[in-house]
Design an enzyme around this catalytic site. Structure first.
Site, PDB file in Angstrom:
ATOM      1  N   HIS A  17       0.826  -1.206   0.000  1.00 46.45           N
ATOM      2  CA  HIS A  17       0.000   0.000   0.000  1.00 46.45           C
ATOM      3  C   HIS A  17       0.864   1.262   0.000  1.00 46.45           C
ATOM      4  O   HIS A  17       1.528   1.572   0.984  1.00 46.45           O
ATOM      5  CB  HIS A  17      -0.898  -0.026   1.243  1.00 46.45           C
ATOM      6  N   HIS A  59      -0.688  10.263  -2.939  1.00 47.01           N
ATOM      7  CA  HIS A  59      -2.054   9.921  -2.536  1.00 47.01           C
ATOM      8  C   HIS A  59      -2.975  11.134  -2.513  1.00 47.01           C
ATOM      9  O   HIS A  59      -4.095  11.087  -3.004  1.00 47.01           O
ATOM     10  CB  HIS A  59      -2.046   9.262  -1.151  1.00 47.01           C
TER      11      HIS A  59
HETATM   12  O1  G3P Z   1      -6.786   1.996  -3.346  1.00 44.96           O
HETATM   13  C1  G3P Z   1      -7.465   1.532  -2.284  1.00 44.96           C
HETATM   14  C2  G3P Z   1      -6.625   1.674  -1.093  1.00 44.96           C
HETATM   15  O2  G3P Z   1      -5.419   2.188  -1.473  1.00 44.96           O
HETATM   16  C3  G3P Z   1      -7.183   2.488  -0.002  1.00 44.96           C
HETATM   17  O3  G3P Z   1      -7.439   3.772  -0.378  1.00 44.96           O
HETATM   18  O4  G3P Z   1      -7.144   6.074   0.322  1.00 44.96           O
HETATM   19  O5  G3P Z   1      -5.245   4.529   0.529  1.00 44.96           O
HETATM   20  O6  G3P Z   1      -6.002   5.217  -1.716  1.00 44.96           O
HETATM   21  P1  G3P Z   1      -6.392   4.942  -0.299  1.00 44.96           P
HETATM   22 CA    CA Z   2      -4.948   3.808  -3.228  1.00 41.17          CA
END
Ligand code: G3P
Ligand code: CA
Length: 250
Positions: A17, A59
């Site tokens: 992530h 992000h």
């Molecule tokens: O892309 C889905 C996951 O990454 C969670 O969302 O806000 O971290 O982009 P975000």
């Molecule tokens: Ca994301």
């Protein structure tokens, strides 16, 4: 002949992530290097677009949280963005990390990882989907064999963006991210419609249960979950039958 096994065949895919963002500053080369060291199957990239229409990995639509600058990405050129430090906010030992341009990430990492790319705020950035496909093409990421082997997944909360992407290349697996608020109302008819363009759905882990996973699978949709931090959460999600998850500590 396509002898390489596809990462998409795995029972569970481990998605870094924003890179290994639990232990390194998100969306920096340090975070991507660590994700690869931690053997993530995919590196996740969130995209924003600069004033001069370059895609960068970030992000937020503002630079404030993750750099030493202020303001919107869309009001800055790539040159402005490149002047920012994107590591110090996390720890001074990462001073000097830069906001990565998508083009550079693709060329630097294409032999080392698979990419799981999110179009963020595509409504705010006209031309974002087209530019993404162009960058992928320029870096030869769109070969049919590679796509079959899971080299690339594209995700978005925007159905329009995903459908645009498919108009440009129908072989890319797409993940429709689902807002928490609409999960309860997802019925078989809607899942069937989603399965016409989506390879799978992305849900917040808080809303996922066995029944939801089963319904998605019955409609031919994979289930990916965000965002995990540790082994216990991975175990819990695997027990629900999910097909993969975003993890800050891949
Ligand atoms: O892309 C889905 C996951 O990454 C969670 O969302 O806000 O971290 O982009 P975000
Ligand atoms: Ca994301």
């Amino acid at each position: 002949c396509n002898s390489k096994e596809s990462v998409l065949e795995k029972d569970y895919i481990n998605i870094a992530h924003r890179g290994a963002s639990g232990s390194t500053p998100e969306h920096t080369y340090a975070a991507y290097d660590k994700a690869i060291k931690q053997k993530a199957d995919y590196t996740e990239l969130d995209l924003q677009m600069t004033k001069d229409n370059k895609l960068v990995a970030m992000h937020d639509s503002k630079v404030d949280r993750t750099t030493n600058g202020t303001g919107m990405v869309k009001d800055k050129t790539l040159k402005d963005i490149k002047k920012l430090d994107s590591g110090s906010w996390f720890d001074k030992k990462y001073k000097g990390e830069k906001v990565p341009e998508l083009n550079d990430v693709l060329s630097k990492y294409k032999k080392k990882t698979n990419f799981y790319i999110e179009t963020k705020k595509p409504d705010m950035y006209p031309g974002m989907d087209e530019k993404l496909i162009k960058d992928l093409e320029d870096n030869t990421i769109l070969k049919e064999n590679d796509l079959d082997n899971g080299k690339l997944i594209i995700q978005s909360f925007s159905e329009t963006s995903l459908k645009n992407i498919h108009k440009l290349n129908e072989n890319i697996p797409l993940i429709q991210l689902v807002d928490d608020k609409v999960v309860k109302s997802l019925n078989d008819k809607e899942l069937k419609n989603l399965s016409k363009y989506a390879y799978g759905l992305g849900f917040n882990k808080e809303v996922v249960n066995k029944d939801l996973v089963k319904k998605c699978h019955e409609n031919g949709l994979k289930v990916h979950v965000f965002t995990l931090n540790n082994q216990d959460e991975v175990k819990e999600m695997k027990e629900l039958g999910v097909d993969g998850a975003f993890n800050n500590n891949p």
